[in-house]
Design an enzyme around this catalytic site. Sequence first.
Site, short mmCIF file in Angstrom:
data_model
loop_
_atom_site.label_atom_id
_atom_site.label_comp_id
_atom_site.label_asym_id
_atom_site.label_seq_id
_atom_site.Cartn_x
_atom_site.Cartn_y
_atom_site.Cartn_z
N LYS A 209 6.39 18.85 -39.78
CA LYS A 209 6.74 17.43 -39.76
C LYS A 209 5.49 16.59 -40.04
O LYS A 209 5.51 15.69 -40.87
CB LYS A 209 7.35 17.10 -38.39
CG LYS A 209 7.76 15.67 -38.24
CD LYS A 209 8.47 15.45 -36.91
CE LYS A 209 8.67 13.97 -36.67
NZ LYS A 209 9.34 13.69 -35.39
N GLU A 215 -2.13 25.43 -36.56
CA GLU A 215 -1.64 26.77 -36.89
C GLU A 215 -1.06 26.80 -38.31
O GLU A 215 -1.35 27.68 -39.11
CB GLU A 215 -0.54 27.19 -35.90
CG GLU A 215 -1.02 27.44 -34.49
CD GLU A 215 -1.00 26.21 -33.61
OE1 GLU A 215 -1.01 25.08 -34.15
OE2 GLU A 215 -0.99 26.36 -32.38
N GLY A 271 10.94 17.46 -33.82
CA GLY A 271 10.70 18.82 -34.31
C GLY A 271 11.73 19.82 -33.81
O GLY A 271 12.28 20.63 -34.56
N ARG A 272 12.02 19.76 -32.51
CA ARG A 272 12.96 20.74 -31.93
C ARG A 272 14.41 20.42 -32.24
O ARG A 272 15.31 21.15 -31.82
CB ARG A 272 12.71 20.85 -30.42
CG ARG A 272 12.75 19.53 -29.68
CD ARG A 272 12.13 19.66 -28.29
NE ARG A 272 12.04 18.41 -27.56
CZ ARG A 272 11.04 17.55 -27.65
NH1 ARG A 272 10.03 17.80 -28.45
NH2 ARG A 272 11.02 16.45 -26.91
N GLU A 357 10.71 21.67 -23.90
CA GLU A 357 9.88 20.61 -24.46
C GLU A 357 10.59 19.27 -24.27
O GLU A 357 9.94 18.23 -24.13
CB GLU A 357 9.59 20.88 -25.95
CG GLU A 357 8.31 20.22 -26.44
CD GLU A 357 7.89 20.63 -27.85
OE1 GLU A 357 8.56 20.24 -28.81
OE2 GLU A 357 6.87 21.33 -27.98
N HIS A 388 20.21 46.28 -18.64
CA HIS A 388 19.43 47.46 -18.26
C HIS A 388 17.98 47.09 -17.98
O HIS A 388 17.09 47.93 -18.04
CB HIS A 388 19.53 48.51 -19.36
CG HIS A 388 20.93 48.97 -19.54
ND1 HIS A 388 21.47 50.01 -18.81
CD2 HIS A 388 21.95 48.47 -20.29
CE1 HIS A 388 22.74 50.16 -19.14
NE2 HIS A 388 23.06 49.24 -20.04
N LYS A 508 -4.23 21.26 -27.32
CA LYS A 508 -4.60 21.19 -28.74
C LYS A 508 -6.00 20.58 -28.89
O LYS A 508 -6.84 21.08 -29.64
CB LYS A 508 -3.62 20.30 -29.52
CG LYS A 508 -2.25 20.86 -29.75
CD LYS A 508 -1.47 19.90 -30.67
CE LYS A 508 0.00 20.17 -30.68
NZ LYS A 508 0.78 19.20 -31.43
#
Length: 552
Positions: A209, A215, A271-272, A357, A388, A508
Amino acid sequence: MNVTEPLTKRPAWNALETHYHEVKGLHLRALFADDPKRGERLSAEAAGIYLDYSKNRVTGETIKLLLQLAEQSGLRGRIDAMFRGDRINISENRAVLHVALRAPEGASIVVDGENVVPQVHAVLAKMSDFADRVRIGTWKGHTGKRIRNVINIGIGGSDLGPVMAYEALKHYSERALTFRFVSNIDGTDFAEATHDLDPAETLFIVSSKTFTTLETMTNAHTARAWLLAGLGGDAKSVAKHFVAVSTNAAEVTKFGIDTANMFGFWDWVGGRYSMDSAIGLSTMLAIGPESFRAMLAGFHEVDEHFRTAPFERNLPVLMGLLAVWYGNFFGAQTVAVLPYEQYLKRFPAYLQQLTMESNGKHVTLDGDTVTYDTGAIYWGEPGTNGQHSFYQLIHQGTRLIPCDFIAFARTLNPLGEHHDMLLANVFAQGEALAFGKTLEQVRADGSPDWLVPHRTFEGNRPSNTILLPQLTPAALGKLVALYEHSVFTQGAIWHIDSFDQWGVELGKVLATRIIPELSGKQEPQAKHDSSTNALIRRYRKLKQVSPSDGNS
Ligand code: F6P
């Protein structure tokens, strides 16, 4: 009703506090025994989603009070404000309009005096054209070879949605194309994603965005170097092997991607909440424009349901209120999301960003510190694998973990009895959690006395079961919208900003400060706390050691 009244002062909240003490001792066994129709009564259906919420520790009165809490929290007004395009993300002064991403052509949603729906459809048309060209092979790489590999580079919302949707809709995907997703700044992620690929056949989608995320930009630069190294260093090759998805045209240009190869979206898409924007370009490349539009239609159906259905039949509202009930009254810290569908293996990871978030907030919209818990920890794994592993704790541990079971009536891969067995397991888990197995039942099975307590299940452990006919693109859209609006409902009750994410900033900033201290030639000045200083010193020393010296 004054909706700015603090949550804990709202009459329904106070009534729920009293009510909690009255019902906390009630067992689901008794609730079901007293009401033979409970299983059907406490269920709701919309947009082809069946929600069974009868195995929750609620009575009719609980639901009534929770619905009152929703009214007294101004949920209706909050929903209207979102759909109207009001700037409800107050700390970033932005509208929150992911619902516009799936509004049908011809709809009108106005932001700053402009109807944004035509812009949405213009981007969709551009994405469709590009996706078709790549899928049929008319979009060629720099050397004239067709594209066979697509790598999405992005992180957070620019990765989790695309990966989840690709995995979820793999059945519908173009198998002649290979899809990979690089998110982590750990170089291993990039190295493993590309080690067996031919750069001449590889397309990178740089999804960000902001187009400034450390990253993503680091991985994008590494990708460019990898491409150029593989294609003889011709910088012109970038144009055929890189496209961008972003809101930031200036940074895209700076990186060297022509804005003709950029797919835009807008600051009113969080973003999410962006997997159905151009951030879903990899999804569209995988499943094709038609299926992508079917997914959008699924989202829209649930949007309309959320916007218009009365709260007592409103699936996201009911789910959101139940989450509040457990988090704030029972003190539950987590919610387990357990899809009985292998294709949804990344769905819990996707939901973690969406829910945590959004609702991991410690102040209200007015900036006051909250005096109650907000967002729960969401986690999960597909069934039956989880059975399990960690289900032991859900069944017999000391913590209350509300569960969401998700299942589909028809499998995409019919193989013998597999699907009946899968569904038998999901139904059995809800039943076992709710009803357990009493001391008497264990004894009647012939267990020796000493073993009886170990084999007893107290039950009374709540769950929702969400059942859909089949996992289709539309069904995925519906499921995601269901959770988006459940998150919205919770945020409205808690009176928090579910659409900012300041909590990710500090780390950050500190990382950016530490990077030169790790990579610089000079020993850095010890500017941090003693722990961080020691770790930096130790790292600098250890990284000098050759592999043969290490780890012995
Ligand atoms: O880490 C926080 C965050 O801002 C997320 O909200 C977002 O989804 C992610 O980073 C990636 O951001 P961008 O798409 O701008 O690269």
